[in-house]
Motif scaffolding. Sequence first.
Motif, mmCIF file in Angstrom:
data_model
loop_
_atom_site.group_PDB
_atom_site.id
_atom_site.type_symbol
_atom_site.label_atom_id
_atom_site.label_comp_id
_atom_site.label_asym_id
_atom_site.label_seq_id
_atom_site.Cartn_x
_atom_site.Cartn_y
_atom_site.Cartn_z
ATOM 1 N N ARG A 1 -3.404 -2.325 -4.611
ATOM 2 C CA ARG A 1 -4.859 -1.805 -3.748
ATOM 3 C C ARG A 1 -4.140 -0.162 -3.490
ATOM 4 O O ARG A 1 -3.051 0.181 -3.286
ATOM 5 C CB ARG A 1 -5.018 -2.341 -2.429
ATOM 6 C CG ARG A 1 -5.539 -3.602 -2.754
ATOM 7 C CD ARG A 1 -5.921 -4.318 -1.466
ATOM 8 N NE ARG A 1 -4.606 -4.608 -0.447
ATOM 9 C CZ ARG A 1 -4.416 -4.803 0.664
ATOM 10 N NH1 ARG A 1 -5.500 -4.998 1.552
ATOM 11 N NH2 ARG A 1 -3.088 -5.067 1.208
ATOM 12 N N LEU B 1 0.880 -1.097 0.051
ATOM 13 C CA LEU B 1 -0.142 0.065 0.041
ATOM 14 C C LEU B 1 0.865 1.256 -0.015
ATOM 15 O O LEU B 1 1.730 1.359 0.904
ATOM 16 C CB LEU B 1 -0.720 -0.016 1.267
ATOM 17 C CG LEU B 1 -1.863 -0.818 1.364
ATOM 18 C CD1 LEU B 1 -2.679 -1.005 2.913
ATOM 19 C CD2 LEU B 1 -2.921 -0.696 0.293
ATOM 20 N N TYR C 1 -2.155 10.508 -6.248
ATOM 21 C CA TYR C 1 -2.110 9.007 -6.784
ATOM 22 C C TYR C 1 -1.340 9.055 -8.103
ATOM 23 O O TYR C 1 -0.515 7.996 -8.227
ATOM 24 C CB TYR C 1 -3.572 8.354 -6.689
ATOM 25 C CG TYR C 1 -4.417 8.285 -5.639
ATOM 26 C CD1 TYR C 1 -3.855 7.321 -4.827
ATOM 27 C CD2 TYR C 1 -5.573 9.020 -5.228
ATOM 28 C CE1 TYR C 1 -4.611 6.819 -3.281
ATOM 29 C CE2 TYR C 1 -6.157 8.741 -4.038
ATOM 30 C CZ TYR C 1 -5.924 8.071 -3.265
ATOM 31 O OH TYR C 1 -6.638 7.613 -2.079
ATOM 32 N N TYR D 1 1.375 -1.401 -7.271
ATOM 33 C CA TYR D 1 0.389 -1.497 -6.313
ATOM 34 C C TYR D 1 -0.905 -2.332 -6.495
ATOM 35 O O TYR D 1 -1.327 -2.155 -7.622
ATOM 36 C CB TYR D 1 0.069 -0.461 -5.938
ATOM 37 C CG TYR D 1 1.139 0.718 -5.409
ATOM 38 C CD1 TYR D 1 1.844 0.598 -3.914
ATOM 39 C CD2 TYR D 1 1.731 1.624 -5.977
ATOM 40 C CE1 TYR D 1 2.608 1.400 -3.507
ATOM 41 C CE2 TYR D 1 2.914 2.527 -5.864
ATOM 42 C CZ TYR D 1 3.191 2.082 -4.401
ATOM 43 O OH TYR D 1 4.382 2.976 -4.110
ATOM 44 N N SER E 1 1.757 5.426 0.783
ATOM 45 C CA SER E 1 1.579 6.205 2.046
ATOM 46 C C SER E 1 0.547 7.051 1.635
ATOM 47 O O SER E 1 0.840 8.101 1.040
ATOM 48 C CB SER E 1 2.858 6.772 2.486
ATOM 49 O OG SER E 1 2.694 7.874 3.455
ATOM 50 N N LEU E 2 -0.651 6.866 2.163
ATOM 51 C CA LEU E 2 -1.576 8.104 1.846
ATOM 52 C C LEU E 2 -1.239 9.528 2.572
ATOM 53 O O LEU E 2 -1.545 10.566 1.838
ATOM 54 C CB LEU E 2 -3.071 7.582 2.611
ATOM 55 C CG LEU E 2 -4.289 8.371 2.491
ATOM 56 C CD1 LEU E 2 -4.310 8.291 0.733
ATOM 57 C CD2 LEU E 2 -5.407 7.724 2.937
ATOM 58 N N THR F 1 -5.348 2.941 -0.618
ATOM 59 C CA THR F 1 -6.244 3.155 0.543
ATOM 60 C C THR F 1 -7.010 4.938 0.108
ATOM 61 O O THR F 1 -6.467 5.467 -0.518
ATOM 62 C CB THR F 1 -5.573 3.462 1.768
ATOM 63 O OG1 THR F 1 -4.345 4.276 1.456
ATOM 64 C CG2 THR F 1 -5.251 2.140 2.392
ATOM 65 N N GLN G 1 -9.587 7.586 2.506
ATOM 66 C CA GLN G 1 -9.958 8.043 3.894
ATOM 67 C C GLN G 1 -11.166 8.697 3.902
ATOM 68 O O GLN G 1 -11.759 9.281 3.152
ATOM 69 C CB GLN G 1 -8.860 8.860 4.153
ATOM 70 C CG GLN G 1 -8.781 9.672 5.569
ATOM 71 C CD GLN G 1 -7.954 10.563 5.798
ATOM 72 O OE1 GLN G 1 -7.148 10.446 6.566
ATOM 73 N NE2 GLN G 1 -7.974 11.763 5.113
#
Length: 187
Positions: free
Chosen positions: A177, A38, A167, A175, A40-41, A179, A181
């Motif tokens: 997936r 994943l 993104y 990747y 890092s958001l 994430t 929020q």
Amino acid sequence: MKIGLLAMSGIRAHDPKLLALGLTLPGFVERSKTIASLPSLGLLYLAACTPDGHDVRYFEAEADGLEPPDVYDCDLVAISTFSAQVFEAYAIADRLRQAGVLVAMGGLHVSVLPHEAAHHADYVIVGEGENVWPAVVQAAARRDPPRRFRAADFAPVDLRRLPVPRYDLLQSRAYNRFTVQTSRGCP
Ligand code: B12
């Protein structure tokens, strides 16, 4: 400025005593190849909040403890880390600073122990990064001396007004997936 966003990738959770007993958790390690892919958001939000006029790139430090060589081309590198990877993150930060690259550090661990992070970073950020980040970028552009930034000294983050995370910076890695929020807890 060239700004690098460096995420600490891979699973580092380990217990030396259990490993010595042979508890190597092969299933967990295999599964971690999936969950650790994943992005890092937090860093993608910072990217979206970066003032115009800067070249922003996203990097990942793999579990081998090494940073990608291209981060050394940056003027400022922002590192995000949890506690599990913090010592690797500090070692990377030390090497970057030795090479003359400015380092900003934030995230959960650094927010709780900013005095510890101050030994390794020029700019230490406590709390949510979005509204603080433009000031950090400005400080780095002026090459201000090391200092601490507290999100509490800036306007509170309003989720409804946050931009979409960048993104689009994640082009080179497969990747599986991403994430998103939906809410935030107590800052
Ligand atoms: C998604 C997630 C993961 C993903 C991470 C993907 C990634 N690349 O980031 C995966 C599944 C890989 C993961 C793994 C692990 N995780 Co996890 N995870 C989370 C989760 C659910 C959300 C994190 C997130 O995206 N938050 C949203 C973003 C926007 O917030 P943020 O990252 O905090 O960033 C904001 C600020 O902190 C700040 N900021 C962050 N970095 C920086 C940097 C700079 C320069 C600046 C200015 C600001 C800044 O600005 C951002 C925007 O406001 C949290 C729980 C939670 N709700 O936060 C647990 C959490 C972070 N995980 C946790 C743990 C323990 C782990 C593991 C160690 C679990 C394990 N036993 O293996 C592993 C470690 C992996 C590793 N690499 O070593 C703990 C961390 C505790 C700690 N003190 O470190 C948490 C808090 C859960 C918990 N309560 O236990 N995790």
